[in-house]
Design a protein around this motif. Structure first.
Motif, PDB file in Angstrom:
ATOM      1  N   VAL A   1       0.839  -1.205   0.000  1.00  0.00           N
ATOM      2  CA  VAL A   1       0.000   0.000   0.000  1.00  0.00           C
ATOM      3  C   VAL A   1       0.873   1.253   0.000  1.00  0.00           C
ATOM      4  O   VAL A   1       0.579   2.239  -0.683  1.00  0.00           O
ATOM      5  N   ARG A   2       1.945   1.223   0.794  1.00  0.00           N
ATOM      6  CA  ARG A   2       2.816   2.402   0.867  1.00  0.00           C
ATOM      7  C   ARG A   2       3.455   2.690  -0.485  1.00  0.00           C
ATOM      8  O   ARG A   2       3.545   3.852  -0.915  1.00  0.00           O
TER       9      ARG A   2
ATOM     10  N   ARG B   1       2.308   1.472  -3.347  1.00  0.00           N
ATOM     11  CA  ARG B   1       1.262   1.377  -4.372  1.00  0.00           C
ATOM     12  C   ARG B   1       1.716   0.510  -5.524  1.00  0.00           C
ATOM     13  O   ARG B   1       1.385   0.750  -6.709  1.00  0.00           O
ATOM     14  N   SER B   2       2.510  -0.518  -5.185  1.00  0.00           N
ATOM     15  CA  SER B   2       3.061  -1.386  -6.219  1.00  0.00           C
ATOM     16  C   SER B   2       3.488  -2.696  -5.589  1.00  0.00           C
ATOM     17  O   SER B   2       4.198  -2.706  -4.575  1.00  0.00           O
TER      18      SER B   2
ATOM     19  N   ILE C   1      -6.982  -5.161  -0.866  1.00  0.00           N
ATOM     20  CA  ILE C   1      -6.310  -4.241  -1.774  1.00  0.00           C
ATOM     21  C   ILE C   1      -7.054  -4.183  -3.091  1.00  0.00           C
ATOM     22  O   ILE C   1      -7.401  -5.221  -3.673  1.00  0.00           O
ATOM     23  N   GLU C   2      -7.318  -2.953  -3.522  1.00  0.00           N
ATOM     24  CA  GLU C   2      -7.803  -2.769  -4.898  1.00  0.00           C
ATOM     25  C   GLU C   2      -6.585  -2.745  -5.806  1.00  0.00           C
ATOM     26  O   GLU C   2      -5.605  -2.054  -5.534  1.00  0.00           O
TER      27      GLU C   2
ATOM     28  N   PRO D   1      -6.267   1.394  -9.307  1.00  0.00           N
ATOM     29  CA  PRO D   1      -4.887   1.482  -8.852  1.00  0.00           C
ATOM     30  C   PRO D   1      -4.733   0.734  -7.520  1.00  0.00           C
ATOM     31  O   PRO D   1      -5.721   0.422  -6.846  1.00  0.00           O
ATOM     32  N   VAL D   2      -3.500   0.468  -7.137  1.00  0.00           N
ATOM     33  CA  VAL D   2      -3.244  -0.268  -5.895  1.00  0.00           C
ATOM     34  C   VAL D   2      -3.506   0.659  -4.707  1.00  0.00           C
ATOM     35  O   VAL D   2      -2.849   1.695  -4.553  1.00  0.00           O
ATOM     36  N   ARG D   3      -4.492   0.274  -3.913  1.00  0.00           N
ATOM     37  CA  ARG D   3      -4.801   1.032  -2.700  1.00  0.00           C
ATOM     38  C   ARG D   3      -5.574   0.130  -1.746  1.00  0.00           C
ATOM     39  O   ARG D   3      -6.147  -0.889  -2.166  1.00  0.00           O
ATOM     40  N   ALA D   4      -5.596   0.515  -0.484  1.00  0.00           N
ATOM     41  CA  ALA D   4      -6.255  -0.311   0.519  1.00  0.00           C
ATOM     42  C   ALA D   4      -7.753  -0.135   0.460  1.00  0.00           C
ATOM     43  O   ALA D   4      -8.262   0.973   0.239  1.00  0.00           O
ATOM     44  N   THR D   5      -8.473  -1.231   0.647  1.00  0.00           N
ATOM     45  CA  THR D   5      -9.924  -1.177   0.826  1.00  0.00           C
ATOM     46  C   THR D   5     -10.201  -0.781   2.282  1.00  0.00           C
ATOM     47  O   THR D   5      -9.284  -0.730   3.121  1.00  0.00           O
TER      48      THR D   5
ATOM     49  N   THR E   1      -7.585  -1.027   5.346  1.00  0.00           N
ATOM     50  CA  THR E   1      -7.213   0.078   6.230  1.00  0.00           C
ATOM     51  C   THR E   1      -7.253  -0.340   7.698  1.00  0.00           C
ATOM     52  O   THR E   1      -6.400   0.060   8.493  1.00  0.00           O
TER      53      THR E   1
END
Length: 302
Positions: free
Chosen positions: A16-17, A19-20, A51-52, A55-59, A63
């Motif tokens: 998440v940090r 994003r990859s 994770i979505e 783009p890569v991000r937390a759901t 979180t």
């Protein structure tokens, strides 16, 4: 939900940090497929998508776990700092044991000095006699202890403990202030042969030992009383009921109802020691407290 693995939470945080998945893999030293497998395993255990991907991000569920990971990381970081400080001997807790007269006459000033030198070190004190102190040291329930034995009743410690002599505590005769021998500079045990005595269990000074030490065939001392502690002993002597022998450290300062005199023959000594587990290294604060206790013991008996 199945049990979560902190290592999987760390992988989630890195993904998440950054994003990859690829960047997280490079930081963690894994392959990108391995990172994907770890995230999939974490989602399986959580039963939710964390994770979505585009783009890569937390759901929202991710979180929640990121917050948990942060708390774990913070707690471990704090623990690491504290452990470093403990290794340096500047923080933490020392579990100290001491016998009764040392707890009253040696420990307070030593602890005051310790707190001034190591303000982040906390000390807990247990009042224990030598045998119990040795047992607790061996079990790891205590870090440092003050102990004693007598020249006529040696009590070597277990091999796993390191014992250091810090002071010699002379055994003195204690008589009522109006006793015929109270004016003398020293008192022979033989001079108390016909007296009524009170024994002091903590001092291990029993009547049969007194008879042996007096080396007097006519030693007819009568043991009428058996004290549970030195305060009891002093109270009975002050009332004129008996006489006793006891270590000088156990005498309260300024007493006018009893008189304590050195023994002329035989001279008896209680040896006072610091004791700790016999290791190559010890925390700095423990070593510091050991030195401070030794200095206070010498000061109290000078």
């Amino acid at each position: 939900m199945q049990k979560l693995d902190p290592r999987l939470l760390a992988t989630l945080e890195a993904v998440v940090r950054h994003r990859s998945f690829n960047a997280a893999a490079r930081e963690l030293g894994y392959s990108a497929p391995a990172v994907s497998q770890q995230i999939a395993e974490l989602e399986r255990r959580a039963g939710l998508i964390l994770i979505e991907r585009r783009p890569v991000r937390a759901t929202p569920a991710g979180t929640v776990l990121l917050d948990a990971e942060q708390r774990v990381r913070s707690a471990l970081a704090a623990a690491s700092v504290e452990l470093d400080a403990m290794r340096a001997g500047t923080a933490g807790r020392i579990r100290l044991g001491a016998f009764a007269s040392a707890a009253a006459g040696i420990v307070p000033q030593a602890l005051a000095e310790l707190h001034a030198t190591y303000p982040d070190v906390r000390v807990s004190l247990s009042q224990v006699e030598p045998e119990a102190g040795y047992s607790r040291l061996k079990r790891g329930d205590m870090d440092l202890a003050l102990s004693y034995d007598y020249d006529f009743i040696p009590m070597p410690p277990p091999r796993t403990l390191r014992r250091t002599l810090v002071a010699r505590d002379p055994v003195v005769a204690v008589v009522p202030a109006d006793h015929p021998l109270a004016h003398r500079d020293v008192i022979d045990l033989a001079g108390l042969a016909a007296e009524t005595w009170i024994a002091a269990p903590e001092a291990a000074l029993r009547l049969e030992l007194l008879a042996q030490m007096a080396r007097t065939p006519g030693f007819q001392a009568r043991l009428e009383y058996d004290g549970d502690d030195f305060n009891t002993v002093l109270g009975f002597v002050a009332a004129g009921l008996c006489v006793a022998v006891m270590p000088r450290l156990a005498l309260p300062p300024g007493s006018t109802q009893v008189v304590a005199r050195p023994l002329a023959d035989p001279e008896l000594t209680r040896f006072i020691y610091t004791v700790r587990i016999d290791t190559r290294h010890a925390p700095r604060a423990v070593l510091g407290l050991e030195r401070m206790l030794a200095a206070q013991a010498l000061a109290a008996l000078s």
